[in-house]
Design a protein around this motif. Structure first.
Motif, PDB file in Angstrom:
ATOM      1  N   ASP A 138      35.057 -36.953  21.389  1.00 29.32           N
ATOM      2  CA  ASP A 138      34.030 -37.704  22.120  1.00 29.32           C
ATOM      3  C   ASP A 138      33.790 -37.154  23.524  1.00 29.32           C
ATOM      4  O   ASP A 138      33.295 -37.863  24.396  1.00 29.32           O
ATOM      5  CB  ASP A 138      34.416 -39.181  22.197  1.00 29.32           C
ATOM      6  N   ALA A 139      34.136 -35.888  23.754  1.00 31.16           N
ATOM      7  CA  ALA A 139      33.954 -35.294  25.083  1.00 31.16           C
ATOM      8  C   ALA A 139      32.488 -35.314  25.479  1.00 31.16           C
ATOM      9  O   ALA A 139      31.620 -34.899  24.712  1.00 31.16           O
ATOM     10  CB  ALA A 139      34.490 -33.874  25.102  1.00 31.16           C
ATOM     11  N   LYS A 140      32.208 -35.804  26.693  1.00 26.03           N
ATOM     12  CA  LYS A 140      30.826 -35.923  27.163  1.00 26.03           C
ATOM     13  C   LYS A 140      30.466 -34.825  28.167  1.00 26.03           C
ATOM     14  O   LYS A 140      29.324 -34.725  28.590  1.00 26.03           O
ATOM     15  CB  LYS A 140      30.617 -37.290  27.844  1.00 26.03           C
ATOM     16  N   LYS A 141      31.447 -34.033  28.561  1.00 28.83           N
ATOM     17  CA  LYS A 141      31.197 -32.982  29.541  1.00 28.83           C
ATOM     18  C   LYS A 141      32.114 -31.798  29.239  1.00 28.83           C
ATOM     19  O   LYS A 141      32.983 -31.875  28.363  1.00 28.83           O
ATOM     20  CB  LYS A 141      31.464 -33.505  30.950  1.00 28.83           C
ATOM     21  N   LYS A 142      31.912 -30.722  29.980  1.00 26.25           N
ATOM     22  CA  LYS A 142      32.779 -29.568  29.805  1.00 26.25           C
ATOM     23  C   LYS A 142      34.193 -29.902  30.293  1.00 26.25           C
ATOM     24  O   LYS A 142      34.373 -30.669  31.238  1.00 26.25           O
ATOM     25  CB  LYS A 142      32.225 -28.361  30.565  1.00 26.25           C
TER      26      LYS A 142
ATOM     27  N   ASP B 271      32.393 -25.009  25.784  1.00 25.55           N
ATOM     28  CA  ASP B 271      32.904 -26.359  26.015  1.00 25.55           C
ATOM     29  C   ASP B 271      33.893 -26.428  27.169  1.00 25.55           C
ATOM     30  O   ASP B 271      34.408 -27.511  27.495  1.00 25.55           O
ATOM     31  CB  ASP B 271      33.574 -26.898  24.747  1.00 25.55           C
TER      32      ASP B 271
END
Length: 295
Positions: free
Chosen positions: A93-97, A175
């Motif tokens: 669920d990573a929303k950013k780098k 990522d």
């Protein structure tokens, strides 16, 4: 075997296992020396079995944990072993780098414990890569004894390149936010120190009971260091005072902890050398350190 407890095992047996695990004793000599401690209900096969890693029953993060995207990839190491297999993991669920962490195995290839550690680090909010330096020889063979034998056959300098190229792969991964650190255990702790020397843009290094670099190389270190040592591990911890002196003399940023009454390998929860309190404290310090420097 199941009735043996850690407190039944003398420190000399742990020291013998350390010699065996680092190829200073072959299996036959190890078993012969264990016979001195086979008293009462302790037989040599029982002690031997007790000391060996138990991967099946000691997994903290399963390979198919739904909170992670974890998959095997291959990356190129032209000066190393060529095409290297690695486990790449990140929160689903990573929303950013994310900050990146290279996870470096012990002297036996990418075994289940190191894969587990890589997944734990990913769940803490990082993208992690755990290379298998045994890839050119067919990869981790499924047991540590054969893994140690295989790893001893690889060129040490080429293996260094494998992990440096893992850093480069992760740093350039879409990522990753470009900030990459390293954590390594045993042999991997030495590699973490080596990477701190050789990679000026390394963002953080965390060696667990790793061999120290030459004092002449310490001025090259740019990354902040967090170093974990075991008080009973005289083989490795004995090299710390000279390393610390060199770090201080060169104004390097570091934190170091020596954990009382624990052995080399105390973070590895698959063997009796594991110490839960020390391992959990060291791991919390590690994640906090990476959170400070990689996010």
């Amino acid at each position: 075997m199941s009735q043996i407890k850690k407190e039944d095992i003398k420190q000399e047996v742990f020291d013998l296992y350390d010699d065996y695990a680092h190829n200073r004793l072959d299996r036959r000599a190890f078993m012969q020396k264990l016979s001195l401690y086979a008293v009462g209900g302790l037989t040599v096969p029982a002690i031997m079995s007790f000391m060996m890693p138990n991967y099946k029953e000691n997994v903290q993060m399963k390979a198919d944990d739904p909170r992670l995207k974890s998959e095997y990839i291959k990356y190129n190491s032209p000066k190393g072993g060529g095409e290297i297999k690695a486990l790449l993991s990140k929160p689903i669920d990573a929303k950013k780098k994310l900050g990146g962490i290279v996870v470096v195995h012990e002297n036996r290839g990418l075994n289940p414990y190191i894969e587990d550690v890589a997944r734990r680090a990913a769940l803490a909010g990082f993208i992690t890569i755990a290379p298998d330096a045994l890839t050119p020889l067919g990869g981790y063979p499924g047991n540590d004894d054969d893994g140690r034998t295989m790893q001893s056959k690889r060129d040490p300098k080429e293996m260094e390149e494998d992990f440096i190229d893992a850093f480069n792969y992760l740093k350039n991964n879409p990522d990753c936010n470009g900030k990459v650190g390293v954590v390594g255990f045993c042999y991997g702790g030495g590699i973490a120190n080596m990477m701190a020397v050789r990679i000026p843009e390394l963002a953080a290094a965390v060696p667990f009971y790793g061999s120290q670099p030459d004092a002449a190389d310490v001025p090259k270190i740019k990354a902040p260091l967090l170093l974990h040592y075991a008080s009973l591990d005289t083989r490795i911890t004995g090299g710390w005072p000279a390393y610390e002196a060199a770090l201080k003399a060169n104004g390097k940023k570091y934190q170091a902890f020596i954990y009382d009454n624990v052995n080399h390998g105390f973070h590895n929860d698959t063997t009796p050398r594991y110490d839960k309190a020390a391992a959990e404290l060291a791991w919390k310090r590690t994640i906090d350190f990476f959170s400070e420097h990689l996010k």
